[in-house]
Design a protein around this motif. Structure first.
Motif, short mmCIF file in Angstrom:
data_model
loop_
_atom_site.label_atom_id
_atom_site.label_comp_id
_atom_site.label_asym_id
_atom_site.label_seq_id
_atom_site.Cartn_x
_atom_site.Cartn_y
_atom_site.Cartn_z
N GLY A 161 51.19 -63.60 51.48
CA GLY A 161 52.06 -62.83 52.36
C GLY A 161 51.67 -61.37 52.41
O GLY A 161 52.17 -60.62 53.25
N GLU A 162 50.77 -60.97 51.48
CA GLU A 162 50.38 -59.55 51.39
C GLU A 162 51.66 -58.70 51.32
O GLU A 162 51.76 -57.68 51.99
N GLU A 163 52.65 -59.17 50.55
CA GLU A 163 53.96 -58.53 50.44
C GLU A 163 53.99 -57.66 49.18
O GLU A 163 53.88 -58.15 48.06
N ARG A 164 54.17 -56.36 49.37
CA ARG A 164 54.11 -55.46 48.19
C ARG A 164 55.40 -55.51 47.37
O ARG A 164 55.43 -55.07 46.23
N TRP A 165 56.49 -56.09 47.93
CA TRP A 165 57.72 -56.24 47.15
C TRP A 165 57.80 -57.65 46.54
O TRP A 165 58.88 -58.17 46.24
N ALA A 166 56.64 -58.28 46.37
CA ALA A 166 56.58 -59.69 45.95
C ALA A 166 57.41 -59.97 44.70
O ALA A 166 58.20 -60.91 44.67
N ARG A 167 57.26 -59.12 43.67
CA ARG A 167 57.94 -59.41 42.40
C ARG A 167 59.46 -59.36 42.57
O ARG A 167 60.17 -60.26 42.15
N ARG A 168 59.92 -58.34 43.24
CA ARG A 168 61.36 -58.16 43.41
C ARG A 168 61.94 -59.30 44.26
O ARG A 168 62.99 -59.85 43.94
N ILE A 169 61.22 -59.69 45.31
CA ILE A 169 61.71 -60.79 46.15
C ILE A 169 61.77 -62.08 45.33
O ILE A 169 62.75 -62.82 45.37
N ALA A 170 60.73 -62.31 44.52
CA ALA A 170 60.71 -63.52 43.69
C ALA A 170 61.91 -63.54 42.74
O ALA A 170 62.59 -64.57 42.59
N GLN A 171 62.23 -62.40 42.16
CA GLN A 171 63.37 -62.32 41.23
C GLN A 171 64.68 -62.59 41.98
O GLN A 171 65.54 -63.34 41.51
N PHE A 172 64.83 -62.04 43.15
CA PHE A 172 66.06 -62.23 43.94
C PHE A 172 66.19 -63.69 44.38
O PHE A 172 67.28 -64.26 44.39
N VAL A 173 65.09 -64.31 44.76
CA VAL A 173 65.11 -65.71 45.19
C VAL A 173 65.58 -66.59 44.02
O VAL A 173 66.48 -67.40 44.15
N GLN A 211 55.44 -65.99 55.93
CA GLN A 211 54.01 -66.30 56.08
C GLN A 211 53.43 -66.80 54.76
O GLN A 211 52.73 -67.81 54.71
N GLY A 212 53.76 -66.10 53.66
CA GLY A 212 53.22 -66.48 52.36
C GLY A 212 53.62 -67.90 51.97
O GLY A 212 52.77 -68.70 51.55
N ILE A 213 54.89 -68.22 52.13
CA ILE A 213 55.37 -69.54 51.72
C ILE A 213 54.79 -70.62 52.65
O ILE A 213 54.38 -71.69 52.19
#
Ligand SMILES: C[S@@+](CC[C@H](N)C(=O)[O-])C[C@H]1O[C@@H](n2cnc3c(N)ncnc32)[C@H](O)[C@@H]1O
Length: 241
Positions: free
Chosen positions: A82-94, A131-133
């Motif tokens: 996803g080239e998502e720079r908030w990846a870690r935070r999003i993963a934690q929230f999910v 996109q990433g998922i």
């Protein structure tokens, strides 16, 4: 028309008499029919199941990734695909909001994870996560790599392959494949003597990717990120140079 995967191109072509194809065109990515059908679960705009399978016969769904993968693996998928720079935070929230059942649940988790001031202006805040998922669910990059290799062996010498990519990860894969296959030696530059034995198999026709014209984008805004690249298969190299 054959229902199959890019990675199966070689056997599908052989089974259907396309042993020496004159040309091969790849139109990568997702189709409007899929995006616009909420029941396929590709869109953050409409409520639907967390599916995202391009091939409904395949097993892995977005729901499994979102509800079963650990934070580290989710983070890797969002960052790499996803080239998502908030990846870690999003993963934690999910993970903290499980179980997520719908595309809306996922979009809301992303909206909660990224501070409002950091939301992108040009795309929806959930675009990169979806996109990433999606890429992970459909192994899109692995399929493109295998598809390009199969296409190379299926093309006749002098035949051409053309690819239409819709985001930088796809285009980067094509570019590097064409780059490697258009070179003889691919040993590391500092290596004094060539040991790879690699011989060029392609001639790149498009030095730069062909982009849609303004008229095309006006007629079809979804074409705006399309990139076309073309390469021609070289005659089989003489084994004893
Ligand atoms: C951009 S759309 C093609 C649109 C089509 N050319 C048209 O004009 O309507 C890409 C299509 O490729 C399919 N696709 C994606 N990955 C695939 C794969 N690994 N193997 C086979 N098809 C795949 C998707 O399901 C989607 O229908």
């Amino acid at each position: 028309m054959v229902h199959g995967r890019f990675s199966e191109l070689g056997s599908i072509a052989a089974d259907n008499g396309f042993r020496q194809a004159d040309s091969i065109l790849f139109d990568f990515g997702i189709s409007s029919n899929q995006v616009d059908d909420p029941e396929r679960g590709f869109s953050f705009r409409a409520e639907g199941p967390l599916d995202m399978r391009m091939d409904p016969n395949s097993t892995l769904t977005a729901s499994q990734i979102v509800n079963e993968y650990d934070v580290a693996e989710l983070e890797r998928i969002l960052r790499e695909y996803g080239e998502e720079r908030w990846a870690r935070r999003i993963a934690q929230f999910v993970v903290a909001r499980r179980p997520l059942r719908t595309t809306r649940d996922l979009a809301q988790a992303v909206e909660a994870a990224i501070p409002r001031r950091a939301w992108p202006r040009d795309i929806n805040v959930a675009t990169r996560t979806f996109q990433g998922i999606r890429i992970a669910v459909n192994d899109e990059l692995g399929e493109i790599e295998s598809g390009l290799r199969a296409a190379l062996s299926t093309l006749k010498p002098g035949g051409r392959m053309a690819t239409i990519s819709f985001h930088s990860l796809e285009d980067r894969l094509v570019k590097s494949f064409f780059n490697v296959e258009s070179k003889d030696c691919i040993c590391p530059p500092q290596q004094p003597v060539c040991t790879c034995g690699h011989r060029a198999t392609l001639r790149v026709i498009t030095r730069h990717p062909v982009r849609p014209s303004e008229a095309e984008v006006a007629a079809n805004p979804r074409a705006r990120s399309a990139r076309l690249r073309v390469a021609e298969k070289l005659p089989t190299p003489d084994p004893s140079p």
